[in-house]
Motif scaffolding. Structure first.
Motif, mmCIF file in Angstrom:
data_model
loop_
_atom_site.group_PDB
_atom_site.id
_atom_site.type_symbol
_atom_site.label_atom_id
_atom_site.label_comp_id
_atom_site.label_asym_id
_atom_site.label_seq_id
_atom_site.Cartn_x
_atom_site.Cartn_y
_atom_site.Cartn_z
ATOM 1 N N CYS A 144 -14.111 1.483 6.898
ATOM 2 C CA CYS A 144 -12.896 1.598 7.714
ATOM 3 C C CYS A 144 -12.433 3.051 7.706
ATOM 4 C CB CYS A 144 -11.798 0.659 7.236
ATOM 5 S SG CYS A 144 -11.274 0.887 5.527
ATOM 6 N N VAL A 145 -13.382 3.975 7.937
ATOM 7 C CA VAL A 145 -13.066 5.395 7.859
ATOM 8 C C VAL A 145 -12.110 5.816 8.968
ATOM 9 C CG1 VAL A 145 -15.143 6.041 9.167
ATOM 10 C CG2 VAL A 145 -14.032 7.727 7.689
ATOM 11 N N HIS A 146 -12.236 5.228 10.159
ATOM 12 C CA HIS A 146 -11.330 5.602 11.240
ATOM 13 C C HIS A 146 -9.929 5.069 10.931
ATOM 14 C CE1 HIS A 146 -9.699 6.347 15.226
ATOM 15 N NE2 HIS A 146 -10.799 6.998 15.537
ATOM 16 N N VAL A 147 -8.902 5.869 11.243
ATOM 17 C CA VAL A 147 -7.536 5.441 10.927
ATOM 18 C C VAL A 147 -7.207 4.108 11.593
ATOM 19 C CG1 VAL A 147 -6.647 7.756 10.473
ATOM 20 C CG2 VAL A 147 -6.575 6.856 12.805
ATOM 21 N N ILE A 148 -7.753 3.861 12.782
ATOM 22 C CA ILE A 148 -7.481 2.595 13.468
ATOM 23 C C ILE A 148 -8.023 1.417 12.661
ATOM 24 C CG2 ILE A 148 -8.065 1.226 15.520
ATOM 25 C CD1 ILE A 148 -7.788 3.795 17.169
ATOM 26 N N ASP A 149 -9.172 1.597 12.042
ATOM 27 C CA ASP A 149 -9.718 0.521 11.205
ATOM 28 C C ASP A 149 -8.908 0.343 9.924
ATOM 29 O OD1 ASP A 149 -11.788 -0.290 12.911
ATOM 30 O OD2 ASP A 149 -13.064 1.355 12.241
ATOM 31 N N THR A 150 -8.367 1.434 9.400
ATOM 32 C CA THR A 150 -7.468 1.304 8.247
ATOM 33 C C THR A 150 -6.227 0.516 8.634
ATOM 34 O OG1 THR A 150 -8.230 3.405 7.305
ATOM 35 C CG2 THR A 150 -6.107 2.580 6.539
ATOM 36 N N TYR A 151 -5.676 0.780 9.811
ATOM 37 C CA TYR A 151 -4.515 0.022 10.288
ATOM 38 C C TYR A 151 -4.860 -1.461 10.432
ATOM 39 C CZ TYR A 151 -2.899 4.715 11.687
ATOM 40 O OH TYR A 151 -2.541 6.043 11.718
ATOM 41 N N ARG A 152 -6.066 -1.749 10.914
ATOM 42 C CA ARG A 152 -6.491 -3.151 11.053
ATOM 43 C C ARG A 152 -6.544 -3.835 9.689
ATOM 44 N NH1 ARG A 152 -11.967 -3.203 13.684
ATOM 45 N NH2 ARG A 152 -11.572 -5.378 14.266
ATOM 46 N N LYS A 153 -7.030 -3.113 8.680
ATOM 47 C CA LYS A 153 -7.077 -3.678 7.328
ATOM 48 C C LYS A 153 -5.664 -3.987 6.810
ATOM 49 C CE LYS A 153 -11.484 -3.763 6.132
ATOM 50 N NZ LYS A 153 -12.163 -5.025 5.706
ATOM 51 N N LEU A 154 -4.718 -3.115 7.139
ATOM 52 C CA LEU A 154 -3.339 -3.344 6.703
ATOM 53 C C LEU A 154 -2.754 -4.586 7.372
ATOM 54 C CD1 LEU A 154 -2.088 0.348 6.712
ATOM 55 C CD2 LEU A 154 -2.063 -1.180 4.740
ATOM 56 N N ILE A 155 -3.023 -4.759 8.647
ATOM 57 C CA ILE A 155 -2.505 -5.945 9.346
ATOM 58 C C ILE A 155 -3.207 -7.203 8.845
ATOM 59 C CG2 ILE A 155 -2.231 -7.039 11.615
ATOM 60 C CD1 ILE A 155 -1.970 -4.178 12.768
ATOM 61 N N GLU A 156 -4.475 -7.052 8.492
ATOM 62 C CA GLU A 156 -5.175 -8.176 7.871
ATOM 63 C C GLU A 156 -4.509 -8.555 6.552
ATOM 64 O OE1 GLU A 156 -9.816 -9.355 7.380
ATOM 65 O OE2 GLU A 156 -9.230 -7.397 6.602
ATOM 66 N N ALA A 157 -4.092 -7.539 5.783
ATOM 67 C CA ALA A 157 -3.392 -7.806 4.521
ATOM 68 C C ALA A 157 -2.046 -8.478 4.758
ATOM 69 C CB ALA A 157 -3.206 -6.500 3.746
ATOM 70 N N MET A 158 -1.455 -8.249 5.935
ATOM 71 C CA MET A 158 -0.204 -8.918 6.286
ATOM 72 C C MET A 158 -0.418 -10.376 6.674
ATOM 73 S SD MET A 158 1.626 -5.958 8.632
ATOM 74 C CE MET A 158 3.053 -6.974 9.033
ATOM 75 N N GLY A 159 -1.668 -10.745 6.898
ATOM 76 C CA GLY A 159 -1.967 -12.116 7.312
ATOM 77 C C GLY A 159 -2.544 -12.208 8.707
ATOM 78 N N GLY A 160 -2.748 -11.066 9.363
ATOM 79 C CA GLY A 160 -3.314 -11.065 10.708
ATOM 80 C C GLY A 160 -4.804 -11.369 10.676
ATOM 81 N N ARG A 161 -5.277 -12.090 11.675
ATOM 82 C CA ARG A 161 -6.697 -12.439 11.745
ATOM 83 C C ARG A 161 -7.321 -12.052 13.089
ATOM 84 N NH1 ARG A 161 -5.761 -12.316 7.316
ATOM 85 N NH2 ARG A 161 -5.952 -13.920 5.688
ATOM 86 N N ASP A 162 -6.534 -11.984 14.129
ATOM 87 C CA ASP A 162 -7.029 -11.652 15.475
ATOM 88 C C ASP A 162 -6.771 -10.169 15.703
ATOM 89 O OD1 ASP A 162 -7.944 -11.728 18.043
ATOM 90 O OD2 ASP A 162 -6.244 -12.826 18.876
ATOM 91 N N LEU A 163 -7.821 -9.322 15.518
ATOM 92 C CA LEU A 163 -7.605 -7.881 15.413
ATOM 93 C C LEU A 163 -8.483 -7.043 16.344
ATOM 94 C CD1 LEU A 163 -7.441 -7.766 11.511
ATOM 95 C CD2 LEU A 163 -5.497 -7.699 13.095
#
Length: 346
Positions: free
Chosen positions: A140-159
């Motif tokens: 998840c080197v790209h910042v956008i992928d890091t943001y996706r990981k954070l939303i996944e940690a919030m409980g998001g699944r559709d990313l």
């Protein structure tokens, strides 16, 4: 059960390009938490790009220049306490800090929210204010992928990664009028973005001029230069080098008008700066020049064919390069022109 949030605060005050790269996070929040009220803390000069966004409910201004004086000016101190009060009254049940700096992480904590999510950028101790943090890794080197990981940690699944920049009809009309006043065909032009807030990111003016001449003589495109008012002298220098006309729109467009100028361009050639990231988000044919900033982290997402730079694939997780050969001046005219030819429709 999936997480349910009623009030979400997204913190990403600046810069323009970084805000654009945070737009997929906003859309992911809306997709995964459709009933939530979503607010965005942002600097006032960048707020117009978010105004009217279909996935956003509220914009909260963050006047960094004034707030930085809070320790020595009463009016600035009062503005800071007013902002903290507004955040606490928001009763946020999740704060997503995408800036990852001490000042923004501390605001996340001061909001009173019990669930605070943010990245670990390794240059400040911001992560100490978060309840959940993500360390960037190569997957998840790209910042956008890091943001996706954070939303996944919030409980998001559709990313999925989705850039939403709705057209604003009034801005589109005024942009076309401005182009016509500059004797530019609104349906056949290229945009160059020769400036940047950081001079070390700026490709030399004489090479931009040579490229503009090629765009005009070989591809039949009018050339438009955009930027802030402070960049007008740089563009005038390019005009002096060039043999063909270049329309100078520096400081003459609002932010929504700039978006519409970029939306209709046949091609955009840009340094690593805000308008280039807007063009990437709009899916325009694009050539973007990278020097010390790492294009693996902040390049056009999923569009490696748009990037010009050296050692692009081997910079790892580094935020910045200190290698002299990565300086923008080492990017040749031929390298950029070859990428232009690849990007233009044949």
């Amino acid at each position: 059960m999936p997480e349910v949030y009623e009030n979400i605060l997204l913190i990403k005050p600046s810069s323009l390009g970084d805000i654009v790269m945070a737009l997929p996070a906003l859309s992911s929040l809306r997709r995964n938490f459709p009933q939530a009220k979503i607010s965005w803390l942002v600097r006032p000069e960048f707020a117009p790009i978010l105004e009217g966004h279909p996935h956003l409910d509220e914009i909260i201004p963050f006047d960094r220049k004034t707030l930085a004086k809070a320790w020595r000016r009463w009016d600035a101190f009062k503005q800071l306490t007013d902002l903290i009060g507004r955040l606490r009254r928001g009763r946020f049940d999740a704060v997503l800090d995408l800036q990852g700096l001490f000042r923004t992480a501390s605001l996340a904590w001061l909001s009173g929210c019990k669930r605070r999510f943010g990245p670990v950028w390794r240059k400040e101790f911001a992560h100490l204010f978060y309840t959940t943090s993500i360390v960037p890794r190569m997957e998840c080197v790209h910042v956008i992928d890091t943001y996706r990981k954070l939303i996944e940690a919030m409980g998001g699944r559709d990313l999925p990664v989705e850039f939403v920049l709705p057209e604003k009809p009034a801005a589109a009309t005024s942009a076309r009028t401005l182009l016509s006043q500059q004797k530019v065909d609104p349906d056949r032009y290229a945009v160059i973005v020769p400036g940047s807030a950081q001079a070390s990111k700026c490709w030399p003016a004489d090479r931009f001029a040579a490229l503009a001449d090629r765009l005009a003589s070989e591809h039949g495109l009018a050339v438009v230069a955009t930027g802030g008012k402070a960049e007008s002298p740089m563009i005038e220098q390019i005009q002096n080098f060039a043999k063909h006309p270049i329309a100078n729109l520096a400081g003459r467009t609002s932010l929504p008008e700039l978006v519409e100028v970029l939306r209709q361009a046949r091609l955009v050639v840009s340094n690593d700066t805000g308008p280039g990231h807007i063009a990437a988000a709009l899916g325009r044919p694009l050539v973007m020049l990278f020097s010390w900033s790492n294009p693996l982290r902040v390049g056009p997402y999923g569009r490696p064919e748009c990037i010009v730079g050296h050692d692009v694939e081997s910079r790892g997780l580094a935020i910045k390069s200190r290698d002299p050969k990565h300086a923008v001046g080492y990017i040749t005219f031929d390298e950029v022109h070859a990428r232009v030819v690849d990007q233009l429709p044949h």
